[in-house]
Each structure stands twice: as C-alpha cells, then as structure tokens.
Enzyme design. Structure first.
Site, short mmCIF file in Angstrom:
data_model
loop_
_atom_site.label_atom_id
_atom_site.label_comp_id
_atom_site.label_asym_id
_atom_site.label_seq_id
_atom_site.Cartn_x
_atom_site.Cartn_y
_atom_site.Cartn_z
N SER A 63 -50.79 -91.00 -53.35
CA SER A 63 -52.08 -91.33 -52.76
C SER A 63 -52.64 -90.30 -51.79
CB SER A 63 -52.00 -92.69 -52.05
OG SER A 63 -51.03 -92.67 -51.02
N GLU B 201 -44.76 -101.04 -50.13
CA GLU B 201 -45.01 -100.92 -48.70
C GLU B 201 -43.82 -100.29 -47.99
OE1 GLU B 201 -47.39 -104.77 -47.21
OE2 GLU B 201 -45.46 -105.25 -48.14
N SER C 169 -56.49 -94.62 -39.54
CA SER C 169 -55.44 -93.80 -38.97
C SER C 169 -55.53 -92.36 -39.46
CB SER C 169 -54.06 -94.36 -39.35
OG SER C 169 -53.88 -94.32 -40.74
N LYS D 277 -58.73 -91.85 -50.76
CA LYS D 277 -59.73 -92.55 -49.94
C LYS D 277 -61.15 -92.02 -50.15
CE LYS D 277 -57.20 -95.41 -47.30
NZ LYS D 277 -57.47 -96.85 -47.14
N GLY E 21 -43.04 -102.70 -42.57
CA GLY E 21 -44.34 -103.38 -42.55
C GLY E 21 -44.63 -104.09 -43.85
N ASP F 41 -46.07 -106.96 -44.72
CA ASP F 41 -47.00 -108.09 -44.69
C ASP F 41 -47.51 -108.42 -46.08
OD1 ASP F 41 -50.07 -106.71 -44.72
OD2 ASP F 41 -48.46 -105.44 -44.02
#
Length: 329
Positions: free
Chosen positions: A313, A213, A87, A62, A217, A219
């Site tokens: 990650s 994923e 988060s 990030k 979750g 999506d």
C-alpha cells in the site's frame, strides 16, 4: 438534518462507484505495476502478484481516493478548500491532489508523524496543523477548523468517494492478471480493504478477500468477529499508517459482507517483509505497506496453490527509521 441528507451522508459505495472513480482518476493516478517474485512464490507455494502502490503518486494508494473525492466536489466547494486528518500518506495524497486541482488544503497531522511524511505534505503546498494523537481527538480538531473556514473534509477512509477511489487498485490488478483466488490488503480504517472487496467480488466473484492489521491494533478483527464496530485505544506499532481506533460507518458494512477474515501480524513480521522487498525485489515498502505480504509470508493466510493478489500500500518511510528497524531485528 432530513432523512434524505442522513442517507446521503452515510451513502455506501458500490462497484459502480469504483468504475466511476477509475474514469475520474485516469491520467492522474499512476497505473502502478504488478510485480512477481519466483522466490516469494517458492516460499509460499503460491503465485503471488504484488500491486506496487508504493510507486503511486505521493508514494501510496491514498492518492487514488483523495483525487477522486476532491475531483467530485462542485466548484463552490472547491473554492473553499479542503481539510484532512492523517498520520501521513492520506495527508500527502490530499495535499498533492489538491495542488493538481488548484484547491487549497489544510492537513491535521499528529505531532509524532514521520518527518518524511510531514515534509512531503508541506512540499505539496498544504498547510500543516499538528495535534497530540494521545490527548486530542483529530476529528474534533478538524470539525472545528471546518466550521471556521467552510472547507470540505476529506476523511482518510470513511467517505464514499475515497473508498471507491481506493478500490481502483484491485480493479487494475485483476484487469491485468485475470481472476484471483485470494486478495489481501492492509487494514487501517478500512477504505482500501472495502474498496478492494467491492472490486474483487465484482470482477472475480469466487475470490476470498482478507484484511491484515498490526497485532497491537486489531480493532478491525474484533469488529469483524463481533459483528459491530469495536473501538480501541490508540495502538502503538511501527505500522503508523494503520494506527486507527475503529472502522468507519461506511467501510464496516462492506467488510462485514464481502471479506473472508481479518488477520494480524506482529511488528517483527513487518520488518522481515520489508527486508525481503529491499533485498530480493529492490523495493522500499513501509511497515504498513507490508501488512498483507507479511501475513502471507508468515502463513497466517493459507495461499498454497492459489493465485494471490497482494497490495503493497505504500513506500513512505524515513531511511533512518528503515535502517533502525533492520538493525533492531
């Protein structure tokens, strides 16, 4: 809002933006190591190359997107500070990048965010504002604060410069190891996957790109298969960095065009992957950071005989939680 401003607001980044991000973050983001494991290769029948973003500044990929996005702001915008909702890993990344660039930062975090990530965010000098992820909309909380302060919002994934910055991880990976047959990354809101797909398809055109994923979750998987963004309720999984409810307006078009498929893995597979990295490679990788590896280790993605790039990650996990996960499985 004019048609031009709408187009600018929804600008979809390209590989040229990833290249520009690489230049902007050079000397600020770590060029993280690419690790290999003969044991992992033997278990999968593939040649695996792990991009260790768990060793990035702030403990996760990030930092790349956060630094790129803040550095791209003009001086007037920087003077008003930045806001982010996260988060944990994006929170720490924005806080750290803002500190390095001399910009004030306020981070909106869920009240159940991991303690280690809250502490890290505050440690970088940011103000933390909590919200209830099951009762409040973090975007509404952020927009309200932005209207009060004039601060620029740096979202965790749905931002052209954030996506471009995240793509530099796979750009570096391919620069170091050469052409890859497959690239696999974790998938939350899609910033890492979209940026990685831009880099992989530009540098290694025949490469197949997959996102992974948490099973609870999916999506992104639903959106990919349906051809439109699907929103779900807030999922519950140990992969706290991937508990998004929908892909972004900028990430989804890239994923739809350049990604092969989206797979899912259960929490048990994440714990197994965390254990492998701890025992075999002497690394701490958080549950979200293990999503891509878990899919490969469990055979969700057929990698036999292939050269495979896997993005680890992040590595931000409370050691008590890590021990708890190992004890439970």
């Amino acid at each position: 809002m004019t048609a031009h401003s709408v187009a600018e607001a929804l600008r979809i980044p390209t590989f040229e933006d990833v290249r520009a991000a690489q230049a902007r973050i050079a000397g600020h983001a770590h060029r993280t190591p690419v690790l290999t494991s003969r044991t992992a290769d033997r278990l999968t029948g593939a040649s695996l190359f792990f991009k260790a973003e768990s060793l990035q500044r702030g403990g996760a990929f990030k930092f790349r997107g956060a630094y790129n996005a803040i550095a791209a702001l003009d001086p007037a915008a920087r003077s008003r500070g930045v806001l982010a909702f996260s988060s944990g890993n994006h929170a720490q990344a924005v806080a750290y990048a803002a500190k390095l660039l001399g910009v004030g930062a306020t981070i909106i975090m869920p009240s159940d965010a991991p303690t280690v990530k809250v502490a890290g965010t505050r440690g970088y000098g940011a103000e933390v504002v909590f919200y209830d992820r099951y009762k409040e909309d973090r975007r509404e909380v952020t927009q309200r604060l932005a209207s009060e302060t004039g601060a620029a919002i740096i979202p965790p994934f749905d931002h052209a410069e954030v996506i471009a910055g995240q793509g530099t991880a796979v750009l570096e990976l391919i620069e170091e190891v050469g052409n890859l047959d497959i690239v696999v990354t974790p998938l939350g809101g899609g910033g890492l996957l979209a940026g990685s797909a831009l880099a992989a398809k530009a540098l290694s055109p025949g490469c197949r790109v997959f996102g992974v994923e948490p099973e609870a979750g999916n999506d992104g998987q639903q959106s990919f298969e349906k051809g439109e963004i699907v929103e779900i309720a807030v999922p519950r999984s140990i992969a706290d960095g991937a508990l998004t409810t929908a892909l972004g307006l900028r990430t989804f078009p890239i994923i739809r065009e350049k990604v092969e498929a989206v797979e899912t893995v259960p929490d048990e597979a994440l714990v197994s992957a965390m254990r492998f990295f701890a025992e075999r490679m002497k690394m701490v990788v958080e549950p979200t950071g293990c999503l891509a590896a878990a899919a490969v280790f469990s055979g969700k993605i057929d990698c036999a005989g292939k050269r495979v790039g896997i993005v680890l990650s992040g590595g931000n996990i409370d050691l008590g939680a890590l021990a708890g996960h190992f004890a439970a499985c």
